[in-house]
Write a protein that holds these residues in place. Structure first.
Motif, PDB file in Angstrom:
ATOM      1  N   ALA A 191     -11.672   4.086   2.021  1.00 29.39           N
ATOM      2  CA  ALA A 191     -10.293   4.802   1.622  1.00 29.39           C
ATOM      3  C   ALA A 191     -10.395   4.393   0.034  1.00 29.39           C
ATOM      4  N   ARG A 192      -9.653   5.398  -0.400  1.00 24.87           N
ATOM      5  CA  ARG A 192      -9.591   5.387  -1.934  1.00 24.87           C
ATOM      6  C   ARG A 192      -8.237   5.065  -2.278  1.00 24.87           C
ATOM      7  N   GLU A 193      -7.197   5.440  -1.548  1.00 30.56           N
ATOM      8  CA  GLU A 193      -5.842   5.232  -1.968  1.00 30.56           C
ATOM      9  C   GLU A 193      -4.922   5.270  -0.583  1.00 30.56           C
ATOM     10  N   LEU A 194      -3.969   4.490  -0.413  1.00 25.82           N
ATOM     11  CA  LEU A 194      -3.078   4.352   0.492  1.00 25.82           C
ATOM     12  C   LEU A 194      -1.636   4.703  -0.076  1.00 25.82           C
ATOM     13  N   PRO A 231     -10.166  -2.877  -2.443  1.00 25.73           N
ATOM     14  CA  PRO A 231     -11.131  -1.843  -2.741  1.00 25.73           C
ATOM     15  C   PRO A 231     -10.313  -0.581  -2.923  1.00 25.73           C
ATOM     16  N   TYR A 232      -9.147  -0.419  -2.539  1.00 24.50           N
ATOM     17  CA  TYR A 232      -8.396   0.845  -2.620  1.00 24.50           C
ATOM     18  C   TYR A 232      -6.946   0.578  -3.446  1.00 24.50           C
ATOM     19  N   ALA A 240      10.529  -2.685   3.189  1.00 24.45           N
ATOM     20  CA  ALA A 240       9.662  -1.569   2.490  1.00 24.45           C
ATOM     21  C   ALA A 240       8.683  -2.074   1.444  1.00 24.45           C
ATOM     22  N   PHE A 241       8.883  -3.264   1.206  1.00 19.93           N
ATOM     23  CA  PHE A 241       8.027  -3.766   0.111  1.00 19.93           C
ATOM     24  C   PHE A 241       6.745  -4.424   0.762  1.00 19.93           C
ATOM     25  N   ALA A 242       5.530  -4.014   0.275  1.00 20.90           N
ATOM     26  CA  ALA A 242       4.193  -4.334   0.790  1.00 20.90           C
ATOM     27  C   ALA A 242       3.744  -5.707   0.113  1.00 20.90           C
ATOM     28  N   ASP A 243       4.083  -6.727   0.407  1.00 22.41           N
ATOM     29  CA  ASP A 243       3.698  -8.003  -0.476  1.00 22.41           C
ATOM     30  C   ASP A 243       2.109  -8.516  -0.054  1.00 22.41           C
ATOM     31  N   TRP A 244       1.694  -7.846   0.925  1.00 20.22           N
ATOM     32  CA  TRP A 244       0.101  -8.087   0.998  1.00 20.22           C
ATOM     33  C   TRP A 244      -0.527  -7.095   0.082  1.00 20.22           C
ATOM     34  N   ALA A 245       0.007  -6.419  -0.669  1.00 15.73           N
ATOM     35  CA  ALA A 245      -0.885  -5.481  -1.608  1.00 15.73           C
ATOM     36  C   ALA A 245      -0.383  -5.323  -2.992  1.00 15.73           C
ATOM     37  N   LEU A 246       0.936  -5.429  -3.294  1.00 14.70           N
ATOM     38  CA  LEU A 246       1.748  -5.519  -4.492  1.00 14.70           C
ATOM     39  C   LEU A 246       2.083  -6.886  -5.161  1.00 14.70           C
ATOM     40  N   ARG A 271      -6.340  -9.587   6.194  1.00 12.76           N
ATOM     41  CA  ARG A 271      -6.206  -9.346   4.855  1.00 12.76           C
ATOM     42  C   ARG A 271      -6.556 -10.310   3.980  1.00 12.76           C
ATOM     43  N   GLU A 272      -6.286 -11.744   4.601  1.00 14.40           N
ATOM     44  CA  GLU A 272      -6.366 -12.936   3.968  1.00 14.40           C
ATOM     45  C   GLU A 272      -8.025 -13.155   3.630  1.00 14.40           C
ATOM     46  N   ALA A 273      -8.616 -13.039   4.949  1.00 19.76           N
ATOM     47  CA  ALA A 273     -10.002 -12.955   4.964  1.00 19.76           C
ATOM     48  C   ALA A 273     -10.695 -12.062   3.892  1.00 19.76           C
ATOM     49  N   HIS A 274     -10.439 -10.699   3.758  1.00 15.29           N
ATOM     50  CA  HIS A 274     -10.903  -9.788   2.973  1.00 15.29           C
ATOM     51  C   HIS A 274     -10.601 -10.264   1.570  1.00 15.29           C
ATOM     52  N   ARG A 275      -9.616 -10.923   1.270  1.00 13.98           N
ATOM     53  CA  ARG A 275      -8.995 -11.290   0.022  1.00 13.98           C
ATOM     54  C   ARG A 275     -10.284 -12.240  -0.790  1.00 13.98           C
TER      55      ARG A 275
END
Length: 468
Positions: free
Chosen positions: A169-172, A284-285, A331-337, A271-275
């Motif tokens: 993935a490049r973008e979501l 990475p995207y 709607a806020f994506a706290d896992w990414a922003l 997500r936390e494991a990847h972090r």
């Protein structure tokens, strides 16, 4: 980037579900609104109890191979205005570069994410074989731009973080995705999707029972239960989660609550494991999140002081800014922003999110590699307010709010979904920024659309009218 594969994941109701060529939800939904409403109207949509993340047996399966192109709605829950012009909004990608992903929206988001992975892998392999024909001077090999509307964003993010999708993935882009769930799912699953005050005379009872009976069989609905503090108890100061042991929500099965929380927990753990392994903890995207805070939205439900029953009357204290369906903070994506300033806020309803002009501008910028604007809302937007449901043959009120409406040639029309012909709606100005009208129509799903000039703006709602 312009040479990337573009994959679109629709939301709940966003795919036609057919059996032997018949639109099962379309026919069942229409039957549900007629006199003598009962569960048999939706029998063809129900799944076997305890299905979980599995595919159903053949007799329960439906063909899901076409995106919705006209408005549709499930009473008291979610609406979708369809995706007739989505490819154009994406800048009209060349043949083989745009991949819509219709799917059975009844099924578990985990299961659908696995189906998405298979579809993306095949499509990306094919696109890599032909990309030289269209983009010979590209800077690198193509990756995936994932565009997800509504609940499709839950499928997309699970695929990326839990099923390896992040590698290509490049973008979501998520459009009105309920990242933290919906309070309305509580009402639907407990038999209160349509409030008593929206259906005079208790006419909502059979409708709510039929909707609950169906929803209890659909894994996707249970997985929309809110993971934030969405329950209030009369007389208590703090909000609670749906798994609160002291005040469990009456008639909400524990297994459904556990499924919703486990889906979110599994995603957050991945997500936390990847972090810990990502460079500087960064994804990475790129993630672009579009949401709205322009409309009152149900954020919480309320229990009686002893916790024995769900309070069904509508209360403004249970509302928060949102898109009319998804609260802004969900709607806020706290896992990414990092914070909400990184959001793309627009003045648009949930059902219309994928077709809004501002979203088209965002998608065009993303594909070109340009930074999309942060605040996409404008002071000239108009807002149409109408009930989600009402009784057929009885008047219901609608209103339009906006800046300087008296000078903006306000006009409106309504039409029944699936029928030809539009009826004009006459509004009366009751103030410089407010117009009102009283409408009446027969049973069915109706679209009411208001428009204004200077500059040109529009807003529309699906109103479901059912027989007593």
């Amino acid at each position: 980037m312009e040479h990337d594969l573009v994959v679109f994941v629709p939301g709940f109701l966003g795919t036609r579900l057919r059996r032997d060529g018949r639109d099962v939800w379309g026919e069942g939904g229409e039957a549900l609104l007629g006199p003598g409403t009962s569960a048999p109207a939706l029998a063809g949509l129900a799944l076997p109890a305890g299905l979980g993340d599995a595919l159903p047996e053949e007799r329960f399966r439906l063909a899901a191979d076409e995106l919705l192109t006209v408005p549709d709605s499930m009473p008291g829950f979610l609406s979708c205005m369809g995706y007739p012009d989505l490819r154009a909004a994406l800048g009209d990608p060349v043949e083989g570069q745009y991949v819509p992903f219709p799917y059975d929206w009844r099924l578990s988001h985990r299961l659908v994410a696995g189906l998405l992975r298979t579809r993306v892998q095949r499509a990306l392999a094919r696109w890599c074989e032909q990309v030289d024909r269209y983009y010979p001077d590209r800077p690198d090999d193509p990756k995936v731009l994932l565009v997800c509307h509504s609940t499709g964003g839950l499928v997309g993010r699970y695929y990326l973080e839990c099923l390896g999708g992040r590698e290509t993935a490049r973008e979501l882009v998520t459009l009105g995705t309920p990242q933290r769930g919906l309070a309305q799912a509580v009402r639907l699953l407990t038999g209160h999707a349509v409030g008593d005050d929206e259906a005079p005379g208790g006419a909502a009872g059979p409708l709510n029972e039929a909707l609950r009976d169906l929803a209890l069989t659909l894994p996707s609905v249970a997985q929309l239960l809110p993971v934030y503090e969405a329950v209030r108890v009369e007389g208590k100061s703090r909000a609670r989660t749906v798994d609160d042991r002291r005040y469990p929500v009456p008639d909400l099965p524990t297994a459904l609550v556990e499924d919703a929380l486990s889906l979110d927990r599994h995603f957050q753990e991945a997500r936390e494991a990847h972090r810990h392994t990502d460079t500087d903890g960064r994804l990475p995207y790129q993630v672009h999140v579009v949401g709205s805070r322009a409309f009152p939205t149900v954020r919480t439900v309320q229990l009686s002081s002893d916790g024995s029953q769900l309070v069904t009357r509508r209360d403004e204290g249970l509302l928060a800014p949102g898109d009319g369906t998804v609260p802004g903070d969900s709607a806020f994506a706290d896992w990414a922003l990092q914070d909400e300033t990184a959001m793309r806020w627009i003045e648009c309803r949930h059902a219309d999110m994928a077709s809004a002009a501002a979203v088209g501008e965002t998608l065009a910028a993303v594909r070109k590699g340009d930074p999309p604007g942060g605040m996409l809302a404008g002071d000239e937007q108009i807002s149409l307010f109408a009930p989600d449901t009402a009784l057929a043959g009885e008047p219901f009120k609608v209103s339009v709010v906006g800046t300087g409406l008296r000078e903006r040639n306000v006009r409106a029309e309504m039409w029944r979904v699936g029928r030809q012909g539009k009826q004009p709606v006459v509004f009366t100005a009751t103030g410089p920024d407010l117009f009102r009208a009283e409408l009446e129509a027969g049973p069915g799903k109706w679209v009411v659309q208001a428009m204004a000039d200077g500059p040109s703006r529009a807003d529309r709602r699906v109103v479901i009218l059912f027989a007593r």
